[in-house]
Design a protein around this motif. Structure first.
Motif, mmCIF file in Angstrom:
data_model
loop_
_atom_site.group_PDB
_atom_site.id
_atom_site.type_symbol
_atom_site.label_atom_id
_atom_site.label_comp_id
_atom_site.label_asym_id
_atom_site.label_seq_id
_atom_site.Cartn_x
_atom_site.Cartn_y
_atom_site.Cartn_z
ATOM 1 N N ASP A 170 -1.423 3.359 -15.626
ATOM 2 C CA ASP A 170 -0.412 3.642 -14.606
ATOM 3 C C ASP A 170 -0.632 5.026 -14.006
ATOM 4 O OD1 ASP A 170 0.907 1.219 -14.890
ATOM 5 O OD2 ASP A 170 1.987 1.957 -16.654
ATOM 6 N N GLY A 171 -0.538 5.110 -12.699
ATOM 7 C CA GLY A 171 -0.625 6.398 -12.016
ATOM 8 C C GLY A 171 -2.038 6.926 -11.850
ATOM 9 N N ARG A 172 -3.042 6.063 -12.090
ATOM 10 C CA ARG A 172 -4.404 6.590 -12.093
ATOM 11 C C ARG A 172 -4.905 6.964 -10.713
ATOM 12 N NH1 ARG A 172 -4.709 1.520 -10.857
ATOM 13 N NH2 ARG A 172 -6.658 0.448 -10.417
ATOM 14 N N VAL A 173 -4.483 6.244 -9.689
ATOM 15 C CA VAL A 173 -4.994 6.572 -8.353
ATOM 16 C C VAL A 173 -4.488 7.951 -7.921
ATOM 17 C CG1 VAL A 173 -5.047 5.911 -5.919
ATOM 18 C CG2 VAL A 173 -5.304 4.161 -7.682
ATOM 19 N N GLY A 174 -3.195 8.193 -8.152
ATOM 20 C CA GLY A 174 -2.627 9.497 -7.818
ATOM 21 C C GLY A 174 -3.291 10.607 -8.625
ATOM 22 N N ALA A 175 -3.522 10.351 -9.902
ATOM 23 C CA ALA A 175 -4.148 11.362 -10.766
ATOM 24 C C ALA A 175 -5.560 11.663 -10.277
ATOM 25 C CB ALA A 175 -4.177 10.878 -12.208
ATOM 26 N N LEU A 176 -6.306 10.625 -9.961
ATOM 27 C CA LEU A 176 -7.678 10.830 -9.489
ATOM 28 C C LEU A 176 -7.700 11.570 -8.147
ATOM 29 C CD1 LEU A 176 -8.806 9.121 -11.761
ATOM 30 C CD2 LEU A 176 -10.066 7.775 -10.112
ATOM 31 N N ARG A 177 -6.824 11.137 -7.247
ATOM 32 C CA ARG A 177 -6.800 11.772 -5.920
ATOM 33 C C ARG A 177 -6.484 13.267 -6.054
ATOM 34 N NH1 ARG A 177 -9.627 10.440 -2.396
ATOM 35 N NH2 ARG A 177 -10.195 12.564 -2.743
ATOM 36 N N GLY A 178 -5.460 13.576 -6.854
ATOM 37 C CA GLY A 178 -5.058 14.970 -7.042
ATOM 38 C C GLY A 178 -6.196 15.812 -7.605
ATOM 39 N N GLN A 179 -6.838 15.305 -8.649
ATOM 40 C CA GLN A 179 -7.904 16.078 -9.301
ATOM 41 C C GLN A 179 -9.161 16.169 -8.433
ATOM 42 O OE1 GLN A 179 -7.864 17.417 -12.479
ATOM 43 N NE2 GLN A 179 -5.883 16.667 -13.179
ATOM 44 N N LEU A 180 -9.478 15.073 -7.739
ATOM 45 C CA LEU A 180 -10.657 15.126 -6.850
ATOM 46 C C LEU A 180 -10.422 16.178 -5.767
ATOM 47 C CD1 LEU A 180 -11.403 11.301 -6.441
ATOM 48 C CD2 LEU A 180 -13.031 12.975 -7.340
ATOM 49 N N ASP A 181 -9.228 16.179 -5.188
ATOM 50 C CA ASP A 181 -8.900 17.167 -4.143
ATOM 51 C C ASP A 181 -9.013 18.581 -4.693
ATOM 52 O OD1 ASP A 181 -8.441 15.038 -2.533
ATOM 53 O OD2 ASP A 181 -6.258 15.294 -2.389
ATOM 54 N N ALA A 235 -0.696 -3.026 -5.267
ATOM 55 C CA ALA A 235 -1.592 -2.619 -4.179
ATOM 56 C C ALA A 235 -0.890 -1.607 -3.267
ATOM 57 C CB ALA A 235 -2.050 -3.841 -3.388
ATOM 58 N N LEU A 236 0.371 -1.865 -2.943
ATOM 59 C CA LEU A 236 1.113 -0.940 -2.074
ATOM 60 C C LEU A 236 1.257 0.424 -2.751
ATOM 61 C CD1 LEU A 236 3.848 -3.366 -0.681
ATOM 62 C CD2 LEU A 236 2.015 -2.263 0.639
ATOM 63 N N LEU A 237 1.513 0.386 -4.048
ATOM 64 C CA LEU A 237 1.658 1.624 -4.805
ATOM 65 C C LEU A 237 0.348 2.419 -4.783
ATOM 66 C CD1 LEU A 237 4.011 2.705 -6.510
ATOM 67 C CD2 LEU A 237 2.888 1.757 -8.528
ATOM 68 N N ASP A 238 -0.774 1.711 -4.966
ATOM 69 C CA ASP A 238 -2.072 2.392 -4.955
ATOM 70 C C ASP A 238 -2.357 3.009 -3.588
ATOM 71 O OD1 ASP A 238 -2.491 1.851 -7.593
ATOM 72 O OD2 ASP A 238 -4.044 0.327 -7.302
ATOM 73 N N VAL A 239 -1.976 2.313 -2.527
ATOM 74 C CA VAL A 239 -2.197 2.869 -1.188
ATOM 75 C C VAL A 239 -1.362 4.148 -1.037
ATOM 76 C CG1 VAL A 239 -1.841 2.492 1.298
ATOM 77 C CG2 VAL A 239 -2.808 0.659 -0.131
ATOM 78 N N GLU A 240 -0.126 4.082 -1.519
ATOM 79 C CA GLU A 240 0.747 5.252 -1.460
ATOM 80 C C GLU A 240 0.164 6.426 -2.248
ATOM 81 O OE1 GLU A 240 5.107 5.374 -2.991
ATOM 82 O OE2 GLU A 240 4.851 3.648 -1.652
ATOM 83 N N GLU A 241 -0.469 6.108 -3.387
ATOM 84 C CA GLU A 241 -1.049 7.163 -4.228
ATOM 85 C C GLU A 241 -2.386 7.676 -3.684
ATOM 86 O OE1 GLU A 241 -1.386 6.225 -8.408
ATOM 87 O OE2 GLU A 241 0.616 5.357 -8.480
ATOM 88 N N GLY A 242 -2.909 7.020 -2.645
ATOM 89 C CA GLY A 242 -4.139 7.529 -2.045
ATOM 90 C C GLY A 242 -5.348 6.616 -2.112
ATOM 91 N N ALA A 243 -5.158 5.338 -2.426
ATOM 92 C CA ALA A 243 -6.307 4.427 -2.426
ATOM 93 C C ALA A 243 -6.761 4.179 -0.989
ATOM 94 C CB ALA A 243 -5.936 3.106 -3.085
ATOM 95 N N GLU A 263 -2.510 -8.808 3.989
ATOM 96 C CA GLU A 263 -1.416 -8.781 4.964
ATOM 97 C C GLU A 263 -0.409 -7.677 4.664
ATOM 98 O OE1 GLU A 263 -0.108 -12.867 5.221
ATOM 99 O OE2 GLU A 263 -1.818 -13.365 6.517
ATOM 100 N N ALA A 264 -0.164 -7.424 3.396
ATOM 101 C CA ALA A 264 0.860 -6.435 3.039
ATOM 102 C C ALA A 264 0.382 -5.000 3.232
ATOM 103 C CB ALA A 264 1.304 -6.640 1.589
ATOM 104 N N THR A 265 -0.898 -4.741 2.961
ATOM 105 C CA THR A 265 -1.357 -3.347 2.997
ATOM 106 C C THR A 265 -2.005 -2.964 4.319
ATOM 107 O OG1 THR A 265 -3.557 -3.879 2.149
ATOM 108 C CG2 THR A 265 -1.863 -3.332 0.510
ATOM 109 N N GLY A 266 -2.725 -3.903 4.921
ATOM 110 C CA GLY A 266 -3.452 -3.574 6.152
ATOM 111 C C GLY A 266 -4.617 -2.621 5.938
ATOM 112 N N VAL A 267 -4.935 -2.297 4.704
ATOM 113 C CA VAL A 267 -6.112 -1.449 4.458
ATOM 114 C C VAL A 267 -7.294 -2.360 4.109
ATOM 115 C CG1 VAL A 267 -4.656 0.462 3.624
ATOM 116 C CG2 VAL A 267 -5.730 -1.083 1.961
ATOM 117 N N PRO A 268 -8.515 -1.823 4.104
ATOM 118 C CA PRO A 268 -9.642 -2.664 3.710
ATOM 119 C C PRO A 268 -9.439 -3.220 2.299
ATOM 120 C CG PRO A 268 -10.427 -0.638 4.725
ATOM 121 C CD PRO A 268 -8.945 -0.481 4.543
ATOM 122 N N VAL A 269 -9.722 -4.501 2.160
ATOM 123 C CA VAL A 269 -9.544 -5.171 0.866
ATOM 124 C C VAL A 269 -10.912 -5.617 0.343
ATOM 125 C CG1 VAL A 269 -8.589 -7.218 -0.290
ATOM 126 C CG2 VAL A 269 -7.183 -5.936 1.349
#
Ligand code: PBG
Length: 325
Positions: A170-181, A235-243, A263-269
């Motif tokens: 849980d929370g890995r996308v946000g954690a990765l995005r934060g640390q990568l930045d 998926a929506l949560l991951d997009v919000e966290e920076g996927a 359809e829900a995210t509109g990002v590349p799948v």
């Protein structure tokens, strides 16, 4: 009077027009080739449960990546098979680890090829779980996040074009995005395995990567195959966290999820046509039960039709060759 469907069928029979009325396109540019890279040997080691797939040494991986690029496949996804494992998965974030060395070697030889890396701990831990395990046998989510972020950073530092966390903490996308930045990798995209189901279709992969859990299973952190609302929420949560790209995995049993997530995210799948899906067709074809080429191409176009922009498949090279004919 002819029915419209009859006329459309007639239209399709007239050569080029067939292509004009075709709704979905499959081309090598949609494909990603997963590769297993190993240290400590210069051999190609066949994966018994995945005929045609081998674990590659770094120099063979460079060769294989070059073949993919020459076939018009724009990207590879690397999985590491380390020589040694421990409880802290230290091989995963070692700057001289198997994936880090492979990324450098492939990018040097084929700079135009997109190199993505799988970010997970399961192939590097003695127990085979995707995170760090506490004494009571449960997975420690937060400690795992730190190690996963370290892993992603070392992949990015080695030159990875994108990192793909597959651990499902849980929370890995946000954690990765934060640390990568924070570590100077603001422009490294995250391809998140957002809807990763607890699936029997990963069986052959676990032989290939030597990552079968030594005890328990992955159902505490992977998703219930019965749930698609939850997949959309993840998926929506991951997009919000920076996927930047969200993934559905496996592909064929979950095409409805691919469509909903698109359809829900509109990002590349991306959809991952996993090891068991690959092996099923290979086994049936070897037994003479179906036509391998036709079955593979039907499966891949169906994944595209469901809404996947990117298809990750062990058949990428075969498909690219067949598409060129
Ligand atoms: C690691 C990982 C797995 C796959 C990709 N990354 C296996 C798992 O969760 O057990 C499976 C890929 C495949 O079956 O082809 N977490």
């Amino acid at each position: 009077m002819a029915f419209p469907a009859t006329r459309l069928r007639r239209l399709r029979q007239t050569g080029l027009l067939r292509d004009m009325v075709r709704e979905t396109e499959l081309s090598p540019r949609h494909l990603v080739l997963p590769m297993f890279v190993q240290l400590g040997t210069d051999e190609r080691t066949p994966v018994e449960s995945m005929p045609g797939v081998e674990r590659l040494s770094i120099s063979h991986a460079v060769e294989e990546a070059g073949e993919a690029a020459a076939l018009g496949i724009p990207a590879v996804l690397l999985f590491g098979v380390p020589a040694e494992k421990d409880a802290q998965a230290s091989g995963a974030y070692d700057d001289e680890g198997v994936v880090q060395l492979a990324v450098r070697a492939i990018k040097e030889a084929h700079p135009e090829l997109v190199v993505m890396t799988d970010v997970c701990l399961c192939a590097y831990t003695t127990h085979g779980h995707c995170g760090v395990v506490r004494e009571d046998g449960t997975v420690d989510n937060d400690v795992s996040l730190e190690l996963l972020a370290k892993t992603a950073i070392s992949h990015a530092a080695a030159g990875a074009d994108a990192v793909a966390p597959s651990d499902m903490m849980d929370g890995r996308v946000g954690a990765l995005r934060g640390q990568l930045d924070a570590e100077g990798h603001r422009e490294t995209p995250i391809v998140a395995y957002s809807a990763k189901f607890a699936s029997a279709f990963y069986g052959p992969f676990r032989e290939a990567a030597g990552s079968a859990p030594a005890f328990g299973d992955r159902r505490t952190y992977q998703m219930d195959p019965a749930n698609s609302d939850e997949a959309v929420r993840e998926a929506l949560l991951d997009v919000e966290e920076g996927a930047d790209v969200v993934m559905v995995k496996p592909a064929l049993p979950y095409l409805d999820v691919v469509r909903r997530v698109k359809e829900a995210t509109g990002v590349p799948v991306a959809a991952y046509n996993v090891s068991g899906e690959y092996s099923m067709i290979k086994a049936a074809a070897a037994a003479g039960y179906l036509d391998e080429r036709a079955a593979v191409m039907e499966a891949l176009i169906s994944i595209r039709r469901a809404g996947a922009d990117i298809v990750i498949t062990y058949d990428a090279k075969n498909a690219a060759r067949w598409l060129a004919e």
